[in-house]
Write a protein that holds these residues in place. Structure first.
Motif, short mmCIF file in Angstrom:
data_model
loop_
_atom_site.label_atom_id
_atom_site.label_comp_id
_atom_site.label_asym_id
_atom_site.label_seq_id
_atom_site.Cartn_x
_atom_site.Cartn_y
_atom_site.Cartn_z
N LYS A 26 5.06 -3.68 -12.13
CA LYS A 26 4.55 -2.31 -12.13
C LYS A 26 5.33 -1.43 -11.16
O LYS A 26 5.82 -0.35 -11.52
CB LYS A 26 3.07 -2.32 -11.76
CG LYS A 26 2.43 -0.95 -11.74
CD LYS A 26 0.97 -1.02 -11.31
CE LYS A 26 0.12 -1.74 -12.36
NZ LYS A 26 -1.33 -1.68 -12.03
N ILE A 27 5.47 -1.90 -9.92
CA ILE A 27 6.02 -0.99 -8.90
C ILE A 27 7.51 -0.72 -9.08
O ILE A 27 8.00 0.34 -8.68
CB ILE A 27 5.74 -1.51 -7.48
CG1 ILE A 27 6.42 -2.85 -7.22
CG2 ILE A 27 4.25 -1.59 -7.21
CD1 ILE A 27 6.29 -3.32 -5.77
N VAL A 28 8.26 -1.66 -9.68
CA VAL A 28 9.70 -1.40 -9.85
C VAL A 28 9.93 -0.24 -10.81
O VAL A 28 11.00 0.39 -10.77
CB VAL A 28 10.46 -2.66 -10.32
CG1 VAL A 28 10.42 -3.73 -9.25
CG2 VAL A 28 9.96 -3.16 -11.65
N THR A 29 8.94 0.06 -11.64
CA THR A 29 9.09 1.19 -12.57
C THR A 29 8.76 2.53 -11.91
O THR A 29 9.00 3.58 -12.49
CB THR A 29 8.18 1.01 -13.80
OG1 THR A 29 6.79 1.07 -13.39
CG2 THR A 29 8.44 -0.32 -14.48
N TRP A 30 8.18 2.47 -10.71
CA TRP A 30 7.80 3.70 -10.01
C TRP A 30 8.95 4.35 -9.26
O TRP A 30 8.82 5.48 -8.78
CB TRP A 30 6.67 3.42 -9.02
CG TRP A 30 5.38 2.97 -9.64
CD1 TRP A 30 5.06 2.99 -10.97
CD2 TRP A 30 4.24 2.44 -8.97
NE1 TRP A 30 3.80 2.51 -11.17
CE2 TRP A 30 3.26 2.16 -9.96
CE3 TRP A 30 3.94 2.16 -7.65
CZ2 TRP A 30 2.02 1.63 -9.65
CZ3 TRP A 30 2.69 1.63 -7.33
CH2 TRP A 30 1.75 1.37 -8.31
N PHE A 31 10.06 3.63 -9.10
CA PHE A 31 11.16 4.10 -8.26
C PHE A 31 12.43 4.29 -9.07
O PHE A 31 12.67 3.60 -10.05
CB PHE A 31 11.42 3.09 -7.13
CG PHE A 31 10.30 3.01 -6.12
CD1 PHE A 31 10.33 3.78 -4.97
CD2 PHE A 31 9.20 2.19 -6.35
CE1 PHE A 31 9.30 3.72 -4.05
CE2 PHE A 31 8.15 2.12 -5.45
CZ PHE A 31 8.20 2.88 -4.29
N ASP A 32 13.24 5.25 -8.61
CA ASP A 32 14.53 5.47 -9.26
C ASP A 32 15.45 4.28 -9.08
O ASP A 32 16.18 3.91 -10.01
CB ASP A 32 15.20 6.73 -8.68
CG ASP A 32 14.40 7.99 -8.98
OD1 ASP A 32 13.93 8.13 -10.12
OD2 ASP A 32 14.25 8.82 -8.07
N THR A 36 0.80 -1.23 0.00
CA THR A 36 0.00 0.00 0.00
C THR A 36 0.83 1.28 0.00
O THR A 36 0.30 2.35 -0.33
CB THR A 36 -0.94 0.00 1.22
OG1 THR A 36 -0.16 -0.08 2.42
CG2 THR A 36 -1.90 -1.17 1.16
N LEU A 37 2.10 1.22 0.36
CA LEU A 37 2.93 2.43 0.39
C LEU A 37 3.70 2.63 -0.91
O LEU A 37 4.33 3.68 -1.10
CB LEU A 37 3.90 2.38 1.57
CG LEU A 37 3.28 2.28 2.96
CD1 LEU A 37 4.37 2.33 4.04
CD2 LEU A 37 2.26 3.39 3.19
N ALA A 38 3.64 1.66 -1.81
CA ALA A 38 4.38 1.77 -3.06
C ALA A 38 4.00 2.98 -3.90
O ALA A 38 4.87 3.54 -4.61
CB ALA A 38 4.22 0.49 -3.88
N PRO A 39 2.73 3.46 -3.89
CA PRO A 39 2.41 4.66 -4.68
C PRO A 39 3.23 5.89 -4.32
O PRO A 39 3.24 6.87 -5.08
CB PRO A 39 0.92 4.87 -4.36
CG PRO A 39 0.39 3.50 -4.08
CD PRO A 39 1.51 2.83 -3.33
N ALA A 40 3.92 5.86 -3.21
CA ALA A 40 4.81 6.98 -2.88
C ALA A 40 5.89 7.15 -3.94
O ALA A 40 6.42 8.25 -4.13
CB ALA A 40 5.46 6.76 -1.51
N GLY A 41 6.19 6.07 -4.67
CA GLY A 41 7.18 6.17 -5.74
C GLY A 41 6.73 7.08 -6.86
O GLY A 41 7.51 7.90 -7.37
N THR A 42 5.46 6.96 -7.27
CA THR A 42 4.95 7.82 -8.34
C THR A 42 4.81 9.25 -7.83
O THR A 42 5.03 10.21 -8.58
CB THR A 42 3.61 7.31 -8.86
OG1 THR A 42 2.67 7.20 -7.77
CG2 THR A 42 3.77 5.93 -9.48
N TRP A 43 4.43 9.40 -6.56
CA TRP A 43 4.34 10.75 -5.97
C TRP A 43 5.71 11.43 -6.08
O TRP A 43 5.80 12.60 -6.47
CB TRP A 43 3.92 10.65 -4.50
CG TRP A 43 3.93 11.95 -3.77
CD1 TRP A 43 2.89 12.82 -3.62
CD2 TRP A 43 5.06 12.56 -3.10
NE1 TRP A 43 3.30 13.93 -2.91
CE2 TRP A 43 4.62 13.78 -2.58
CE3 TRP A 43 6.38 12.18 -2.91
CZ2 TRP A 43 5.46 14.64 -1.87
CZ3 TRP A 43 7.23 13.03 -2.21
CH2 TRP A 43 6.76 14.25 -1.69
N ALA A 44 6.76 10.71 -5.74
CA ALA A 44 8.10 11.28 -5.77
C ALA A 44 8.53 11.63 -7.20
O ALA A 44 9.09 12.70 -7.45
CB ALA A 44 9.10 10.30 -5.14
#
Length: 395
Positions: A142-148, A94-102
């Protein structure tokens, strides 16, 4: 630089994850950075100390007394107020969306991978359903693409991320407090017992960790049963708590297995580890094996589940049971061995390691642990937060 750490399943008894998050956080502060930690709890609170700021948000109770922040919106609102330079997320749910926010705000973002999601889902649901595994892999892709950057702690931990197509993986092995976890020299320590004449032949084993399905503590209990059937006077001390406590007590009935519960103070745990002949680490899904590393630092060799992250710490052949007298890189012989994560497999590993003299095992274990100071882990993580080149990655 302001670094914000986000962690779910963070609890007073959450063991490895809490140790990692807190130790890294203290390292960030010691290096002169502003550290903020956001975790779930019973109610909202803000606390400040010499290690930074801790913001607790109401979390929904889940298994084993843990809580989770289920709505990322609450966290994203706080991130807006904090205006961080970099975020570190220790949660793939549930905290993974912080990656797209960043990413939308030009803030550096790091996903710290503490587990392999597919195996975690299989263990929590007790199902190896192909559809669940495919769903876990789709989410991971999906989520690995949200983070640097995505941080893994071992080759075992990296594999799932690589299969998900991640090209931004950094490997950062965890560390150990080499002052707190150190070989014992007092009465009852393994080295003292090695020269004593009382109770010859008794083998003192330890399991330290959560008593839950994914940690496979039942294999440690069964190893004692097998060893005793082979004529070995094996005893097991269990340090930890969890949902499997009652079933393990039933399984251990009639065996010399003692359950001590959760040990809150790290120094006390170190003393218990230092009194063992060997430590058992039977969790096949362990992505690193912090408890195994702490045992090594205490000069205690480890019998680890083959193929796990812990096996990479201790065995010349982390993929399976081979003679650990064969040296071809990695840990020095005697530090540990990788075996099938079953009662007979663990028992065979115990017998193999006992062929090494106690002092030889202790020296090999401590030498291996000395390669993993927390200062190295903190240094690598800070370099990643600062956007340094990949030369900081562990080999």
């Amino acid at each position: 630089m302001r670094i914000v750490q986000l962690a779910n399943m963070y609890h007073a008894r959450s063991g490895g994850l809490r140790t990692v998050v807190d130790t890294l956080g203290r390292g960030y502060v010691a290096a002169g950075h502003d550290r903020v930690l956001i975790v779930p709890g019973v109610k909202r609170s803000v606390a400040e100390d010499e290690h930074g700021t801790v913001i607790t948000l109401p979390g929904t109770p889940v298994t084993g007394g843990y809580r989770m922040i289920l709505r990322a919106e609450k966290v994203l609102d706080i991130l807006e107020e904090l205006n961080p330079d970099s975020i570190e997320v220790s949660d793939k749910a549930t905290l993974a969306p912080a990656g797209t926010w960043a990413r939308e705000r030009g803030v550096r973002s790091i996903l710290f991978s503490h587990e392999r999601l597919g195996e975690m889902v299989a263990n929590r649901t007790r199902s190896k359903s192909e559809s669940l595994q495919k769903a876990a892999m789709r989410w991971t892709r999906k989520i690995v693409t949200w983070f640097d950057e995505v941080v893994a702690t071992s080759a075992f931990g990296e594999r799932e991320l690589a299969l998900a197509g991640a090209t931004n993986i950094r490997r950062v092995p965890l560390g150990v407090d080499l002052e707190t976890f150190r070989p014992g020299t007092g009465p009852g320590s393994v080295l003292m017992r090695a020269t004593a004449t009382s109770r010859p032949g008794v083998v003192c084993l330890v399991y330290a960790g959560r008593l839950s399905h994914e940690k496979n503590p039942q294999a440690a209990v069964e190893a004692v049963r097998v060893l005793r059937s082979w004529g070995v006077d094996a005893r097991l001390d269990v340090y930890g708590s969890g949902s499997h406590y009652a079933s393990l007590c039933r399984r251990a009935k009639g065996l010399p297995v003692t359950f001590h519960g959760h040990v809150a103070q790290r120094g006390n745990l170190a003393k218990h580890l230092a009194h063992a002949d060997l430590v058992l680490a039977p969790a096949a899904c362990e992505t690193f094996g912090l408890a195994a590393l702490e045992a090594l630092a205490c000069g205690v060799a480890v019998v680890a589940a083959a193929g796990s992250g812990a096996a990479e710490l201790v065995s010349q052949d982390p993929g399976g049971l081979l003679s650990c007298r064969v040296v071809h890189g990695g840990a020095r012989p005697g530090a540990g061995i990788a075996v099938p994560p079953t009662g007979p497999g663990m028992a065979a590993g115990v017998l193999e390691l006992l062929t090494f003299p106690a002092r030889e095992r202790a020296a090999a274990a401590r030498e291996r642990a000395s390669q993993f100071p927390w200062s190295a882990s903190v240094g690598r993580m800070l370099a990643i937060h600062e956007g340094a080149e990949r030369t900081v990655d562990a080999a």
